[in-house]
Design a protein around this motif. Structure first.
Motif, PDB file in Angstrom:
ATOM      1  N   ARG A  97       0.829  -1.219   0.000  1.00 52.50           N
ATOM      2  CA  ARG A  97       0.000   0.000   0.000  1.00 52.50           C
ATOM      3  C   ARG A  97       0.856   1.259   0.000  1.00 52.50           C
ATOM      4  N   LEU A  98       1.925   1.253   0.774  1.00 53.02           N
ATOM      5  CA  LEU A  98       2.830   2.410   0.805  1.00 53.02           C
ATOM      6  C   LEU A  98       3.524   2.599  -0.540  1.00 53.02           C
ATOM      7  N   LYS A  99       3.916   1.494  -1.161  1.00 53.79           N
ATOM      8  CA  LYS A  99       4.555   1.565  -2.475  1.00 53.79           C
ATOM      9  C   LYS A  99       3.590   2.151  -3.496  1.00 53.79           C
ATOM     10  N   VAL A 100       2.336   1.707  -3.486  1.00 54.22           N
ATOM     11  CA  VAL A 100       1.343   2.223  -4.428  1.00 54.22           C
ATOM     12  C   VAL A 100       1.103   3.719  -4.173  1.00 54.22           C
ATOM     13  N   ALA A 101       1.069   4.116  -2.907  1.00 51.66           N
ATOM     14  CA  ALA A 101       0.892   5.540  -2.593  1.00 51.66           C
ATOM     15  C   ALA A 101       2.067   6.359  -3.129  1.00 51.66           C
ATOM     16  N   ALA A 102       3.284   5.869  -2.952  1.00 49.01           N
ATOM     17  CA  ALA A 102       4.468   6.580  -3.461  1.00 49.01           C
ATOM     18  C   ALA A 102       4.437   6.622  -4.986  1.00 49.01           C
ATOM     19  N   ARG A 103       4.058   5.532  -5.614  1.00 48.34           N
ATOM     20  CA  ARG A 103       3.973   5.475  -7.076  1.00 48.34           C
ATOM     21  C   ARG A 103       2.934   6.470  -7.591  1.00 48.34           C
ATOM     22  N   CYS A 104       1.794   6.533  -6.921  1.00 43.97           N
ATOM     23  CA  CYS A 104       0.741   7.479  -7.317  1.00 43.97           C
ATOM     24  C   CYS A 104       1.177   8.927  -7.097  1.00 43.97           C
ATOM     25  N   ALA A 105       1.927   9.172  -6.042  1.00 39.41           N
ATOM     26  CA  ALA A 105       2.418  10.531  -5.781  1.00 39.41           C
ATOM     27  C   ALA A 105       3.351  10.986  -6.896  1.00 39.41           C
ATOM     28  N   VAL A 106       4.269  10.121  -7.303  1.00 37.20           N
ATOM     29  CA  VAL A 106       5.182  10.456  -8.397  1.00 37.20           C
ATOM     30  C   VAL A 106       4.386  10.675  -9.686  1.00 37.20           C
ATOM     31  N   GLY A 107       3.466   9.783  -9.976  1.00 37.20           N
ATOM     32  CA  GLY A 107       2.649   9.907 -11.187  1.00 37.20           C
ATOM     33  C   GLY A 107       1.805  11.161 -11.183  1.00 37.20           C
ATOM     34  N   PHE A 108       1.252  11.519 -10.021  1.00 31.38           N
ATOM     35  CA  PHE A 108       0.436  12.734  -9.922  1.00 31.38           C
ATOM     36  C   PHE A 108       1.280  13.971 -10.229  1.00 31.38           C
ATOM     37  N   VAL A 109       2.498  14.026  -9.696  1.00 35.66           N
ATOM     38  CA  VAL A 109       3.370  15.176  -9.967  1.00 35.66           C
ATOM     39  C   VAL A 109       3.655  15.275 -11.459  1.00 35.66           C
ATOM     40  N   TRP A 110       3.973  14.151 -12.094  1.00 38.79           N
ATOM     41  CA  TRP A 110       4.233  14.178 -13.533  1.00 38.79           C
ATOM     42  C   TRP A 110       3.002  14.648 -14.305  1.00 38.79           C
ATOM     43  N   PHE A 111       1.831  14.117 -13.960  1.00 44.15           N
ATOM     44  CA  PHE A 111       0.602  14.506 -14.644  1.00 44.15           C
ATOM     45  C   PHE A 111       0.322  15.993 -14.445  1.00 44.15           C
ATOM     46  N   TRP A 112       0.395  16.449 -13.207  1.00 44.18           N
ATOM     47  CA  TRP A 112       0.121  17.848 -12.863  1.00 44.18           C
ATOM     48  C   TRP A 112       1.093  18.798 -13.559  1.00 44.18           C
ATOM     49  N   GLU A 113       2.376  18.450 -13.504  1.00 42.70           N
ATOM     50  CA  GLU A 113       3.401  19.304 -14.122  1.00 42.70           C
ATOM     51  C   GLU A 113       3.233  19.367 -15.638  1.00 42.70           C
ATOM     52  N   GLY A 114       2.676  18.335 -16.242  1.00 46.28           N
ATOM     53  CA  GLY A 114       2.400  18.372 -17.674  1.00 46.28           C
ATOM     54  C   GLY A 114       1.155  19.172 -17.992  1.00 46.28           C
ATOM     55  N   LEU A 115       0.116  18.998 -17.179  1.00 48.83           N
ATOM     56  CA  LEU A 115      -1.173  19.643 -17.451  1.00 48.83           C
ATOM     57  C   LEU A 115      -1.166  21.144 -17.147  1.00 48.83           C
ATOM     58  N   VAL A 116      -0.818  21.503 -15.934  1.00 50.38           N
ATOM     59  CA  VAL A 116      -1.014  22.892 -15.514  1.00 50.38           C
ATOM     60  C   VAL A 116       0.041  23.853 -16.074  1.00 50.38           C
ATOM     61  N   PRO A 117       1.329  23.695 -15.731  1.00 49.59           N
ATOM     62  CA  PRO A 117       2.268  24.710 -16.212  1.00 49.59           C
ATOM     63  C   PRO A 117       2.682  24.564 -17.686  1.00 49.59           C
ATOM     64  N   LYS A 118       2.355  23.443 -18.309  1.00 48.74           N
ATOM     65  CA  LYS A 118       2.757  23.261 -19.704  1.00 48.74           C
ATOM     66  C   LYS A 118       1.593  23.474 -20.672  1.00 48.74           C
ATOM     67  N   ILE A 119       0.367  23.123 -20.262  1.00 48.44           N
ATOM     68  CA  ILE A 119      -0.765  23.192 -21.189  1.00 48.44           C
ATOM     69  C   ILE A 119      -1.802  24.243 -20.763  1.00 48.44           C
ATOM     70  N   LEU A 120      -2.306  24.145 -19.532  1.00 43.67           N
ATOM     71  CA  LEU A 120      -3.381  25.046 -19.123  1.00 43.67           C
ATOM     72  C   LEU A 120      -2.919  26.473 -18.802  1.00 43.67           C
ATOM     73  N   ARG A 121      -1.809  26.600 -18.099  1.00 46.28           N
ATOM     74  CA  ARG A 121      -1.354  27.919 -17.650  1.00 46.28           C
ATOM     75  C   ARG A 121       0.147  28.111 -17.851  1.00 46.28           C
ATOM     76  N   PRO A 122       0.630  27.971 -19.083  1.00 43.88           N
ATOM     77  CA  PRO A 122       2.072  28.154 -19.279  1.00 43.88           C
ATOM     78  C   PRO A 122       2.460  29.611 -19.013  1.00 43.88           C
ATOM     79  N   SER A 123       3.558  29.775 -18.332  1.00 46.54           N
ATOM     80  CA  SER A 123       4.047  31.123 -18.033  1.00 46.54           C
ATOM     81  C   SER A 123       5.105  31.515 -19.060  1.00 46.54           C
ATOM     82  N   ILE A 157       1.925  17.026 -22.818  1.00 39.62           N
ATOM     83  CA  ILE A 157       1.186  15.798 -23.128  1.00 39.62           C
ATOM     84  C   ILE A 157       2.026  14.576 -22.766  1.00 39.62           C
ATOM     85  N   ALA A 158       3.314  14.603 -23.115  1.00 37.74           N
ATOM     86  CA  ALA A 158       4.193  13.473 -22.782  1.00 37.74           C
ATOM     87  C   ALA A 158       4.276  13.276 -21.270  1.00 37.74           C
ATOM     88  N   MET A 159       4.355  14.373 -20.522  1.00 39.55           N
ATOM     89  CA  MET A 159       4.424  14.266 -19.060  1.00 39.55           C
ATOM     90  C   MET A 159       3.122  13.708 -18.484  1.00 39.55           C
TER      91      MET A 159
END
Length: 144
Positions: free
Chosen positions: A16-42, A68-70
């Motif tokens: 369970r801890l491993k899955v939580a850590a895996r999801c945390a890493v995946g969430f950061v990658w997804f978020w960093e691709g979506l928000v600062p690269k696509i939705l709100r690039p600065s 998109i790749a992220m």
């Protein structure tokens, strides 16, 4: 070689801890691709891509496709598909991106919401997933 057998409930908890850590890493990658690269690039994002000199078409197009790749990488990391390989590729990619960002935007060293601080957490979570993967995959051994 000394091996220690863990109780089933400990293996289940580690899974369970491993899955939580895996999801945390995946969430950061997804978020960093979506928000600062696509939705709100600065402008800073566009400038970093342009200064890096590694862009195709235009810095804006490159930033969009990088986002998109992220996001795809984030979904793969969360899913657990090729778990160890995905974590290794993500970690190497973070190192490459970190070097590109810091060489093109030295202020990233001081950014409390990204840069080195965030990457250190990603490394720790990825290492956790990497080392626990053989012990707890594909499902917790508590079911055996």
């Amino acid at each position: 070689m000394n091996t220690t057998t863990l109780p089933a409930d400990h293996l289940c908890l580690l899974h369970r801890l491993k899955v939580a850590a895996r999801c945390a890493v995946g969430f950061v990658w997804f978020w960093e691709g979506l928000v600062p690269k696509i939705l709100r690039p600065s402008q800073m994002e566009f400038d970093m891509v342009e200064r890096a000199g590694v862009w195709f078409g235009s810095p804006a197009t490159t930033l969009h496709w990088l986002g998109i790749a992220m996001m795809i990488a984030g979904v793969i990391l969360i899913s657990g598909w090729l778990e160890r390989t995905a974590q290794l590729v993500a970690t190497i990619s973070v190192l490459i991106l970190m070097v590109l960002v810091i060489t093109n935007s030295p202020g990233a060293w001081c950014d409390p919401y990204g840069g080195l601080a965030k990457d250190a957490c990603l490394f720790a979570c990825s290492a956790f997933v990497w080392f626990l993967s053989p012990l707890t995959s594909p499902a917790p051994r508590a079911a055996e």
